[in-house]
Design a protein around this motif. Structure first.
Motif, PDB file in Angstrom:
ATOM      1  N   ILE A   1      -7.075  -1.906   8.281  1.00 27.32           N
ATOM      2  CA  ILE A   1      -7.646  -3.222   8.654  1.00 27.32           C
ATOM      3  C   ILE A   1      -9.013  -3.201   8.604  1.00 27.32           C
ATOM      4  CG2 ILE A   1      -7.818  -4.733  10.734  1.00 27.32           C
ATOM      5  CD1 ILE A   1      -5.392  -3.811  11.989  1.00 27.32           C
ATOM      6  N   LEU A   2      -9.592  -4.366   8.121  1.00 31.91           N
ATOM      7  CA  LEU A   2     -10.973  -4.550   7.806  1.00 31.91           C
ATOM      8  C   LEU A   2     -11.451  -5.941   8.127  1.00 31.91           C
ATOM      9  CD1 LEU A   2     -13.663  -3.314   6.579  1.00 31.91           C
ATOM     10  CD2 LEU A   2     -12.975  -4.091   4.476  1.00 31.91           C
ATOM     11  N   PHE A   3     -12.430  -6.122   9.146  1.00 33.15           N
ATOM     12  CA  PHE A   3     -13.002  -7.204   9.345  1.00 33.15           C
ATOM     13  C   PHE A   3     -14.004  -7.808   8.423  1.00 33.15           C
ATOM     14  CE2 PHE A   3     -11.337  -6.307  13.856  1.00 33.15           C
ATOM     15  CZ  PHE A   3     -10.822  -7.600  14.074  1.00 33.15           C
ATOM     16  N   LEU A   4     -14.020  -9.225   8.256  1.00 28.88           N
ATOM     17  CA  LEU A   4     -15.020  -9.830   7.234  1.00 28.88           C
ATOM     18  C   LEU A   4     -15.471 -10.836   8.160  1.00 28.88           C
ATOM     19  CD1 LEU A   4     -12.712  -9.801   4.150  1.00 28.88           C
ATOM     20  CD2 LEU A   4     -14.446  -8.050   4.614  1.00 28.88           C
ATOM     21  N   GLN A   5     -16.819 -11.347   7.377  1.00 31.18           N
ATOM     22  CA  GLN A   5     -17.374 -12.617   8.018  1.00 31.18           C
ATOM     23  C   GLN A   5     -17.613 -12.444   9.507  1.00 31.18           C
ATOM     24  OE1 GLN A   5     -18.324 -14.834   5.902  1.00 31.18           O
ATOM     25  NE2 GLN A   5     -17.184 -13.847   3.985  1.00 31.18           N
ATOM     26  N   GLU A   6     -18.203 -11.531  10.051  1.00 31.42           N
ATOM     27  CA  GLU A   6     -18.460 -11.137  11.345  1.00 31.42           C
ATOM     28  C   GLU A   6     -17.306 -11.456  12.470  1.00 31.42           C
ATOM     29  OE1 GLU A   6     -21.806 -13.507  12.453  1.00 31.42           O
ATOM     30  OE2 GLU A   6     -23.218 -12.354  10.810  1.00 31.42           O
ATOM     31  N   GLY A   7     -15.911 -11.257  11.918  1.00 36.40           N
ATOM     32  CA  GLY A   7     -15.172 -11.099  12.830  1.00 36.40           C
ATOM     33  C   GLY A   7     -14.185 -12.288  12.629  1.00 36.40           C
ATOM     34  N   SER A   8     -14.676 -13.493  11.881  1.00 34.94           N
ATOM     35  CA  SER A   8     -13.719 -14.580  11.922  1.00 34.94           C
ATOM     36  C   SER A   8     -12.525 -14.322  10.846  1.00 34.94           C
ATOM     37  CB  SER A   8     -14.451 -15.778  11.208  1.00 34.94           C
ATOM     38  OG  SER A   8     -14.973 -15.432   9.974  1.00 34.94           O
ATOM     39  N   GLU A   9     -12.611 -13.343  10.116  1.00 29.60           N
ATOM     40  CA  GLU A   9     -11.534 -13.033   9.212  1.00 29.60           C
ATOM     41  C   GLU A   9     -11.170 -11.582   9.119  1.00 29.60           C
ATOM     42  OE1 GLU A   9     -12.405 -14.550   5.443  1.00 29.60           O
ATOM     43  OE2 GLU A   9     -12.519 -16.591   5.853  1.00 29.60           O
ATOM     44  N   PHE A  10     -10.163 -11.041   8.616  1.00 28.98           N
ATOM     45  CA  PHE A  10      -9.981  -9.763   8.618  1.00 28.98           C
ATOM     46  C   PHE A  10      -8.977  -9.754   7.493  1.00 28.98           C
ATOM     47  CE2 PHE A  10      -6.509 -10.692  11.455  1.00 28.98           C
ATOM     48  CZ  PHE A  10      -5.228  -9.913  11.037  1.00 28.98           C
ATOM     49  N   LEU A  11      -8.896  -8.391   6.954  1.00 23.60           N
ATOM     50  CA  LEU A  11      -8.008  -7.865   5.638  1.00 23.60           C
ATOM     51  C   LEU A  11      -7.024  -7.019   6.296  1.00 23.60           C
ATOM     52  CD1 LEU A  11     -10.515  -7.545   2.596  1.00 23.60           C
ATOM     53  CD2 LEU A  11      -9.188  -9.476   3.170  1.00 23.60           C
ATOM     54  N   SER A  12      -5.662  -6.782   5.691  1.00 24.41           N
ATOM     55  CA  SER A  12      -4.780  -5.873   6.319  1.00 24.41           C
ATOM     56  C   SER A  12      -3.989  -5.337   4.582  1.00 24.41           C
ATOM     57  CB  SER A  12      -3.538  -6.426   7.002  1.00 24.41           C
ATOM     58  OG  SER A  12      -2.837  -7.373   6.466  1.00 24.41           O
ATOM     59  N   SER A  13      -4.218  -3.924   4.716  1.00 21.74           N
ATOM     60  CA  SER A  13      -3.678  -3.254   3.756  1.00 21.74           C
ATOM     61  C   SER A  13      -2.226  -2.807   3.981  1.00 21.74           C
ATOM     62  CB  SER A  13      -4.511  -2.288   3.207  1.00 21.74           C
ATOM     63  OG  SER A  13      -3.666  -1.243   2.477  1.00 21.74           O
ATOM     64  N   THR A  14      -1.133  -3.080   3.163  1.00 21.15           N
ATOM     65  CA  THR A  14       0.202  -2.603   3.479  1.00 21.15           C
ATOM     66  C   THR A  14       0.749  -2.220   2.498  1.00 21.15           C
ATOM     67  OG1 THR A  14       1.135  -4.981   2.486  1.00 21.15           O
ATOM     68  CG2 THR A  14       0.427  -5.245   4.722  1.00 21.15           C
ATOM     69  N   ASP A  15       2.091  -1.808   2.875  1.00 24.43           N
ATOM     70  CA  ASP A  15       2.813  -0.945   1.811  1.00 24.43           C
ATOM     71  C   ASP A  15       3.937  -1.761   1.141  1.00 24.43           C
ATOM     72  OD1 ASP A  15       4.528  -1.596   3.841  1.00 24.43           O
ATOM     73  OD2 ASP A  15       5.372   0.555   3.890  1.00 24.43           O
ATOM     74  N   ALA A  16       3.703  -3.126   1.092  1.00 29.99           N
ATOM     75  CA  ALA A  16       4.652  -3.934   0.264  1.00 29.99           C
ATOM     76  C   ALA A  16       4.160  -3.887  -1.215  1.00 29.99           C
ATOM     77  CB  ALA A  16       4.391  -5.312   1.020  1.00 29.99           C
ATOM     78  N   SER A  17       4.899  -3.556  -1.749  1.00 32.77           N
ATOM     79  CA  SER A  17       4.892  -3.579  -3.527  1.00 32.77           C
ATOM     80  C   SER A  17       6.183  -3.957  -4.241  1.00 32.77           C
ATOM     81  CB  SER A  17       4.092  -2.325  -3.904  1.00 32.77           C
ATOM     82  OG  SER A  17       4.774  -1.179  -3.755  1.00 32.77           O
ATOM     83  N   THR A  18       6.194  -4.346  -5.274  1.00 32.20           N
ATOM     84  CA  THR A  18       7.215  -4.503  -6.232  1.00 32.20           C
ATOM     85  C   THR A  18       7.154  -3.790  -7.440  1.00 32.20           C
ATOM     86  OG1 THR A  18       6.379  -6.563  -7.058  1.00 32.20           O
ATOM     87  CG2 THR A  18       7.763  -6.899  -5.320  1.00 32.20           C
TER      88      THR A  18
END
Length: 536
Positions: free
Chosen positions: A374-391
């Motif tokens: 998990i990584l926060f962006l824009q001073e906490g208003s948004e965040f990114l999540s890295s998952t194991d979903a792939s095709t």
């Protein structure tokens, strides 16, 4: 002399002997010390058991046969339990006059002439009490008789295999006694730590700032250089070290936090001494994630045992404890509100917890199986999540952008290659972020919508191969550092994507790398082998 064993059918000692038995030469003495006529075939009775293995005798008047009678146990405490009335002690003993002023004493205590084999076994084992009228330093006759009886009884016991005179000590008690004696000879090893249900001891952080960090606190620009040597080699974890993090408060940044698969997390003084300050045994399974709070006085930890703990380092108390419904792999504090943190793991949902209420305040659900980072962006208003979903051909949900307040997806079409990303890192000066991929390269993305990936800059040369290899930028932003599955530590120039340095860090996979926030050119790395290195 009279034997102490009384026979119901034996003749009285006052009766005269048979004719022809007056001559001493014609008389014989049996093993019990009683004179018997030689004309009669007498043999020792069943009670006359000696150490020389004398044969057992029948009743008087019977001929000696070649067979032996079964042995009779004479060491019963109760005389009435004897199988035969022939083998009982005399019920009444005459008294022997004692010196004036002394108590009367039985004659058997002083003038007993019975053989040692007549003494019951229990009587031989009893402690003899010295009479009050005996001399203080002179041994009594009863004591000498007891010693003689004990010697004969010991030899008889070894032959017969009867009960031991020494009290039996259980095996477990003997082991504990041996362990206690060994503990007195050798110092105690370092304790493995308190149980999980006990609060750890307070860390007692010193109020003074580290002498090494003090001169660098007021400097505005810190140029990062490539480290060349190992300052400390920290060993103490019994399993792979999953992650490491310096304390975010600059005045306390000499402390390093490490999490491990050995169910513990540790706090080290990785700048001055290289010693472990405290070990925390709060989890019953592997500790996959732990983070410093923004204030630098607390640590939030989560593991494979579904539990969350917020520990105060100064008091050692648990400020927050919760239980998740999935195994935890990543934790991140909100950059603006230290009471809120995000929790992800082996679940399709990311949850936001409030420490004040110990409850989940928000959920972020997607069609995935596991959240990697998990990584926060824009001073906490948004965040990114890295998952194991792939095709097979693409990974449309590998990196997902979320709105923190509304739980809405901003974008899930960020990374279009068929590799998952085990870790994410934000650049300290520019609006970009890095993604570690299982394609053995670092990808660069824009940190604002639409989160485009850079096609011209790709940092490669290391190996990931399924490990959760971390990556990070230097405080000045000029260098990128990453670990490798083969144990190397690689540094790249952020502007040119060229390799700046390669360090032969660990014999096993290097999982985590992090630069010191204050000291220039100080780097910490951890490995799957369980060790941590501080480079300078």
């Amino acid at each position: 002399m009279a034997s102490l064993v009384a026979y119901d059918d034996s003749d009285s000692e006052a009766e005269p002997h048979p004719a022809g038995g007056g001559n001493d030469a014609d008389r014989m003495t049996d093993v019990s010390g009683v004179d018997r006529p030689s004309g009669q075939d007498f043999s020792p009775c069943a009670a006359d058991i000696t150490n020389e293995g004398a044969p057992l005798a029948q009743h008087p008047g019977e001929e000696l046969r070649g067979e032996r009678l079964p042995l009779v146990r004479l060491w019963k405490n109760d005389p009435g339990s004897c199988p035969s009335q022939r083998l009982q002690w005399p019920r009444k003993e005459p008294e022997v006059p004692c010196p004036s002023g002394a108590l009367p004493r039985p004659s058997s205590l002083w003038t007993s002439h019975a053989p040692a084999s007549h003494v019951p076994w229990a009587a031989a084992c009893l402690k003899q009490v010295k009479p009050p009228w005996a001399a203080p330093n002179a041994p009594s006759h009863a004591q000498s008789m007891s010693e003689t009886t004990h010697r004969h009884a010991s030899s008889l016991q070894r032959k017969r295999g009867e009960d031991c005179v020494v009290p039996y000590t259980p095996k477990r008690l003997r082991q504990l006694q041996a362990l206690s004696s060994e503990t007195l000879r050798t110092p105690d090893p370092e304790p493995q730590g308190p149980p999980a249900d006990r609060a750890p001891a307070p860390l007692r952080m010193p109020p003074v700032v580290s002498e090494t960090i003090q001169p660098h606190l007021k400097s505005q620009f810190r140029e990062t250089k490539v480290p060349r040597k190992v300052l400390f080699h920290l060993r103490g974890h019994g399993g792979p070290v999953n992650s490491i993090q310096w304390c975010p408060v600059f005045s306390k940044s000499h402390m390093l936090l490490s999490t491990s698969m050995d169910k513990t997390f540790k706090v080290w003084n990785a700048v001055d001494s290289g010693r472990c300050l405290q070990t925390y045994f709060l989890h019953s399974e592997a500790v996959r994630a732990a983070r410093w709070s923004p204030c630098g006085r607390r640590i939030l930890s989560g593991g494979f045992d579904f539990t969350l703990h917020l520990t105060d380092l100064e008091t050692g108390t648990q400020l927050f404890s919760g239980r998740s419904d999935f195994r935890i792999t990543t934790l991140k504090f909100h950059p603006k509100d230290p009471n809120i943190f995000l929790c992800g793991g082996f679940s399709s949902e990311i949850k936001a917890w409030d420490i004040r209420t110990s409850k989940v305040v928000r959920g972020y659900k997607a069609t995935i199986q596991q959240t990697l980072d998990i990584l926060f962006l824009q001073e906490g208003s948004e965040f990114l999540s890295s998952t194991d979903a792939s095709t097979r051909d693409s990974a449309d949900r590998t990196i997902i952008a979320w709105d923190f307040r509304t739980s809405a997806k901003i974008s899930n079409q960020i990374f279009h290659e068929r590799y998952t990303c085990p870790s994410l890192a934000l650049h300290p000066r520019e609006p970009v972020f890095l993604a570690q991929t299982n394609g053995n390269y670092l990808a660069l993305f824009s940190a604002v919508w639409p989160y485009r990936m850079s096609r011209r800059r790709r940092y490669e040369g290391h190996k990931v191969e399924g490990y959760a290899v971390g990556c990070e930028c230097s405080p000045c932003g000029e260098l990128l550092v990453t670990g490798s599955a083969d144990g190397r530590v690689l540094m790249f120039s952020f502007r040119t994507a060229r390799r700046a340095c390669t360090l032969q860090g660990h014999p096993q996979a290097c999982l985590g790398t992090t630069y010191h926030p204050v000291l220039p050119s100080v780097l910490a790395t951890c490995s799957w082998g369980g060790d941590i290195k501080i480079w300078q």
